[in-house]
Structure formats: C-alpha cells, structure tokens
Scaffold this motif. Structure first.
Motif, PDB file in Angstrom:
ATOM      1  N   PRO A 379       1.026  -7.106  -8.977  1.00 35.60           N
ATOM      2  CA  PRO A 379       1.450  -5.813  -9.525  1.00 35.60           C
ATOM      3  C   PRO A 379       2.380  -5.109  -8.529  1.00 35.60           C
ATOM      4  O   PRO A 379       2.088  -5.060  -7.332  1.00 35.60           O
ATOM      5  N   HIS A 380       3.489  -4.590  -9.037  1.00 39.40           N
ATOM      6  CA  HIS A 380       4.535  -4.056  -8.162  1.00 39.40           C
ATOM      7  C   HIS A 380       4.021  -2.977  -7.208  1.00 39.40           C
ATOM      8  O   HIS A 380       4.298  -3.014  -5.998  1.00 39.40           O
ATOM      9  N   LYS A 381       3.273  -2.022  -7.719  1.00 41.62           N
ATOM     10  CA  LYS A 381       2.792  -0.915  -6.893  1.00 41.62           C
ATOM     11  C   LYS A 381       1.896  -1.424  -5.761  1.00 41.62           C
ATOM     12  O   LYS A 381       2.032  -1.000  -4.603  1.00 41.62           O
ATOM     13  N   LEU A 382       0.994  -2.329  -6.081  1.00 45.19           N
ATOM     14  CA  LEU A 382       0.084  -2.852  -5.061  1.00 45.19           C
ATOM     15  C   LEU A 382       0.828  -3.731  -4.050  1.00 45.19           C
ATOM     16  O   LEU A 382       0.495  -3.741  -2.861  1.00 45.19           O
ATOM     17  N   LYS A 383       1.837  -4.431  -4.524  1.00 41.78           N
ATOM     18  CA  LYS A 383       2.654  -5.252  -3.631  1.00 41.78           C
ATOM     19  C   LYS A 383       3.384  -4.376  -2.629  1.00 41.78           C
ATOM     20  O   LYS A 383       3.447  -4.699  -1.427  1.00 41.78           O
ATOM     21  N   GLU A 384       3.932  -3.253  -3.097  1.00 43.03           N
ATOM     22  CA  GLU A 384       4.630  -2.334  -2.198  1.00 43.03           C
ATOM     23  C   GLU A 384       3.671  -1.703  -1.193  1.00 43.03           C
ATOM     24  O   GLU A 384       4.047  -1.429  -0.048  1.00 43.03           O
ATOM     25  N   GLU A 385       2.430  -1.480  -1.596  1.00 47.93           N
ATOM     26  CA  GLU A 385       1.434  -0.912  -0.675  1.00 47.93           C
ATOM     27  C   GLU A 385       1.122  -1.903   0.451  1.00 47.93           C
ATOM     28  O   GLU A 385       0.928  -1.497   1.608  1.00 47.93           O
ATOM     29  N   ILE A 386       1.068  -3.199   0.121  1.00 46.29           N
ATOM     30  CA  ILE A 386       0.846  -4.206   1.161  1.00 46.29           C
ATOM     31  C   ILE A 386       2.022  -4.209   2.131  1.00 46.29           C
ATOM     32  O   ILE A 386       1.845  -4.232   3.352  1.00 46.29           O
ATOM     33  N   LYS A 387       3.243  -4.168   1.598  1.00 46.40           N
ATOM     34  CA  LYS A 387       4.437  -4.145   2.444  1.00 46.40           C
ATOM     35  C   LYS A 387       4.414  -2.944   3.385  1.00 46.40           C
ATOM     36  O   LYS A 387       4.733  -3.049   4.567  1.00 46.40           O
ATOM     37  N   GLN A 388       4.059  -1.791   2.834  1.00 45.74           N
ATOM     38  CA  GLN A 388       4.015  -0.574   3.647  1.00 45.74           C
ATOM     39  C   GLN A 388       2.990  -0.705   4.767  1.00 45.74           C
ATOM     40  O   GLN A 388       3.241  -0.321   5.918  1.00 45.74           O
ATOM     41  N   ALA A 389       1.835  -1.272   4.457  1.00 42.06           N
ATOM     42  CA  ALA A 389       0.792  -1.444   5.477  1.00 42.06           C
ATOM     43  C   ALA A 389       1.225  -2.445   6.548  1.00 42.06           C
ATOM     44  O   ALA A 389       0.931  -2.267   7.735  1.00 42.06           O
TER      45      ALA A 389
END
Length: 501
Positions: A379-389
C-alpha cells in the motif's frame, strides 16, 4: 523454517579478515524455544544420504524445503541458556584425490565421540561428510594459494525431525611459505549467535598460528562453560604464548532475534526503494534469487531480508549460498530465497516468474528478472512510511543503529496491516482453541489499498502458520508475546503523537 546458510566465501589478495555469515536463518534461540514456528527442512536429510557418493555424475533429489533460522525470541531471566557452547569442532582441508581434483576432507575433530553404537556412528559420519560441502561450497575447483583472506560464515542444517545444527566456519590460509591450501574451521552447535562464534574464531585463529595443539585447551574450556542468556556474559580463561593467561569475555546481545543478522550489507548493495521491492516480493512468498560474486554478500543480504518479515517467518526453501552441486534447486516450482554465485548465474536465471536480484558492484541493472508489479504490491501510504523511517539511517550508521532503525521501520507495516488479528480470534472458553475469523478480519480494514494487500497476504503460508500458533496458544498468553507488546507500544506512541499535533 528450514535453512541451509553459507556465508562470506570471499576471495581477495589481501589478508584482511572479512566477517560475514551465510545465513538462513539466522539461527534463533535454544532448541526448546522453537514452538509452533519451528522451521522444517528436508534438504539436509535428503542430501546427507547421498554425499558419500562420488560427486561426478551425482544426482540429488531436490527437497521440498530448506531453510535457515533467525527469529526465535523468548525472554529469559536466568543468566545462562541451556546447553554447551558447541557439539564439536572440525577442521576441513581440500586434499588431492587420485583423479587430480581437490576434495574437502576432515583432518581434525574435537572432541572425538566414543562409545556410540553403530547406527549413531554412521549418522555422525554422514553428518560430518556433509559438512565438508558447506565448508567449501564452491566444489572441487581448488588449487594451492599464496594469498587468501580469512573469512567467516555460517549455515543451519535442519533435519526432518526438527533437530537443528548450526555450523560456524572460518576459512583461512595457514601460516607458511609458498603455495598452500586453505583450511576451514567449523564449529557445530545447537545454539545460534553469529557474533559470539566470530569472536571465538578470532581466538582459534590466533592459536592456530602457533600450532594445532594450542586450539585444544581453549576449546575444552569453552565446551565446559555455560552458554550465556541474551544480554549476559561468560568469561573464559585461556593461555596463549607471548600473551600469557587471559580472560576472554563473550557477550550476547540483548535482542536475541537480531543477534544473527547484519543489515549493513543489505543497504550497501540496494537502495531503500530496491529493498522495499524485494521485501514486497518476499512478503508474497515468491521465488527470489540473489546473485553476487562474494558469498558473504549473499549470506548477509538473504539473512537480513528474512528478518524483515518479523514477526512472520519464511516457511519455504532458503539457501543463502547454493553449492554448485545443488544448483538444480533453482528449478523448484515452490517459493524460495536462494543465493547464487555469479559464476553460476546463467544456470540459475533461465527460469520464469521469479525475481532475480543482482548484488554485484558495477552492475548494469539490479533486477535482472522481475514480475513487474513489485513496486505496487505494498500500500502506497505504508510504503512511504517505511521510506520515511529508513531515512533515519545513513551510510555511516553502525550495526547497533541499523538494528534499531530497520526493525522500527518495517515492524509498523505489519502492525498497521494485520496488528488487529487478536480481536478476531474467538474462543468458546478459556481452555478452548481459538478460531480465526478471516473474513471479518479483512472487512475491518478501512483502507481499500491495505485491505487489498491483506487479502493476498493472509493466503501466504507464513501468515497461516502464525495464526495457527496464535489460535493454539493458551488464552492466558494472549497479549503477552513480543509482537503483541510491540503493537501496544506502537499504538501508544501514535496516540501521544496525535495529542501533540
């Protein structure tokens, strides 16, 4: 998980000491802590009965499963874990056969096991014979060398009855003049802790410089010592010429499920986006092959990828370094994580419907083969959260920093997608086995993209076995596991963050 892992078989002209492990997995806690999540493997038993045949023209039956073991977490308040440090130490060296090829053979074993009945002795001989392959996975292509870098790697053999043996190896070139053959020192243990055994090999290597006889008293002292529990230390008294009697301290890290992994190689070889695509393919249990020149790279990367799945465990074939003799395993139709040397890449990549990841330096492209949807699985939103972390790390991040940042980046993904699982395990009574309500579980997810992903993920074997364990555990243990606690901690942080905003 079933696992066979080999690592860091790296050849360079320098004398630098390179420490990497082939994992599989990693390796876990003590034998009795495996529980319902234990790995199952038939590769070792399938291979073991055939290793005594001549290698030329050998045909191997491919096993259904082969895995490594890394994620075994159980808090222990006692200072020491049960069991010896190791079962035995063997020294393996290539020897020239009548055919003019070099075949690895055991030249030293400590301790010698006496008093075994015939069947036990035959089984041990088969095991030791098999170990020679994993000490020298490249096959018979050896010749005397004048320079060879010391290297450390590990592998896990899981028999069909669930019994695991962890192998830790260090290959080095003995002191001397002129061309000579390398030796492999292999410790067999029921315990998994790569960092600890790497330090033990440092001591073995120092003693080997004097003589083989110097190794015996150190290994005897080690064998008589208790294995420390996570976060604790054991002290070994040992003598070495020119240094006298020393106290050698061996300490295990507190987080036992991370003590057999090193994320540095993974993020050195791949960008964050590439790691996420590999992670996505792994989560859906696809066939994945990693290609590299250095065996240590293969070992480190595959082991790290497997750990990213926590709290889930890869349940299919996992071989960090595929020995040349077993290369046909790439044709298996079932999911796998395989590490293949670049010299064998042509034999391994002539397959369809798989992801082939090139880890080599100077590569033209990372994904030699792919399914094409790897960047859209998560899921795009969760993928971006991993990248941010993951942005909290950098090229200079230490092993300790990565062991904190990386789990904190990936674990929330599973918390946000399936962290509500316990609400949908229904029990008719405290002593009754739970029943997972899969349909209601999926319907409870508000986000359409997340729900779409979860509907696919719940069909994987890793999720199915995880839920089976949750259904079977006593009601009194609900909410007490590490993942349960991580869910609570994460939700608490999110609430505090929301209040501040």
């Amino acid at each position: 998980m079933s696992t066979i892992t080999l690592s860091n078989v790296k050849k360079r002209g320098t004398k630098a000491n390179s420490r990497k492990h082939l994992s599989v997995f990693l390796p876990g806690e003590d034998q009795q802590d495996m529980g319902a999540m234990k790995r199952f493997s038939t590769l070792f038993s399938s291979f073991r009965g055939k290793i005594s045949k001549e290698r030329t023209g050998m045909e191997l039956d491919l096993p259904a499963s082969t895995e490594l073991s890394p994620i075994e977490e159980k808090e222990k308040e006692q200072r020491y874990a049960s069991g010896f440090f190791f079962e035995y130490l063997v020294v393996v060296r290539p020897k020239k056969t009548k055919d003019g090829i070099y075949e690895p053979q055991i030249i030293y074993q400590f301790p010698k096991k006496d008093g075994m009945v015939r069947i036990q002795k035959e089984e041990e001989e088969k095991t030791l014979k098999a170990l020679t392959l994993f000490c020298f996975p490249e096959g018979v292509n050896w010749a005397p060398l004048t320079e060879y870098s010391s290297e450390t790697f590990s592998f896990v053999l899981t028999d069909v009855d669930g019994t695991r043996k962890n192998g830790y190896c260090r290959r080095l070139l003995p002191d001397g003049k002129g061309a000579r053959l390398p030796e492999a020192y292999c410790i067999i243990s029921n315990l998994a802790c790569f960092g600890l055994f790497s330090k033990i090999f440092d001591e073995v290597e120092q003693r080997r410089k004097y003589s083989m006889a110097m190794i015996y008293p150190f290994m005897q002292s080690l064998r008589e010592s208790p294995f420390p529990a996570p976060g604790h230390t054991v002290n070994i008294k040992s003598f070495i010429p020119e240094r006298g009697t020393e106290i050698i301290s061996l300490t295990r890290p507190t987080d036992s499920w991370l003590e057999h992994v090193d994320f540095r190689t993974l993020f050195k070889c791949l960008t964050d986006e590439e790691v996420l695509q590999v992670f996505a393919a792994t989560v859906l249990e696809r066939r994945i092959i990693f290609i590299a020149d250095e065996l240590g790279t293969l070992s480190q990367v595959i082991h790290a990828v497997a750990v990213l799945l926590y709290p889930f465990i890869w349940q299919h074939t996992l071989i960090s370094i595929v020995p040349e003799i077993l290369i046909d395993v790439v044709m298996a139709p079932t999911p796998y994580l395989l590490g293949v040397q670049k010299s064998l890449a042509d034999q391994a990549t002539d397959q369809s419907e798989l992801l082939v990841v090139d880890l080599s330096e100077g590569r033209k492209e990372t994904f030699i083969k792919c399914m094409g949807d790897e960047d859209t699985i998560l899921p795009h939103k969760l993928k971006e959260e991993i990248k941010q972390a993951l942005s909290a790390k950098n090229e200079k991040s230490s092993l300790e920093e990565l062991n904190r940042v990386v789990p904190e980046a990936f674990l929330p993904f599973f918390i946000n997608t399936v962290g509500h699982f316990s609400k949908y395990i229904v029990r008719n009574g405290k002593d009754q086995q739970g029943e997972f309500k899969r349909t209601n579980f999926c319907k409870a997810i508000e986000s359409k993209s997340t729900r779409r992903f979860v509907k696919t993920f719940v069909q994987t074997q890793m999720f199915d076995l995880f839920i089976q364990e949750m259904e079977q555990r006593p009601a009194s243990q609900d909410g007490t596991g590490l993942f349960d606690r991580k869910i609570v901690e994460y939700q608490k942080r999110m609430k505090e963050k929301a209040k501040k905003n």
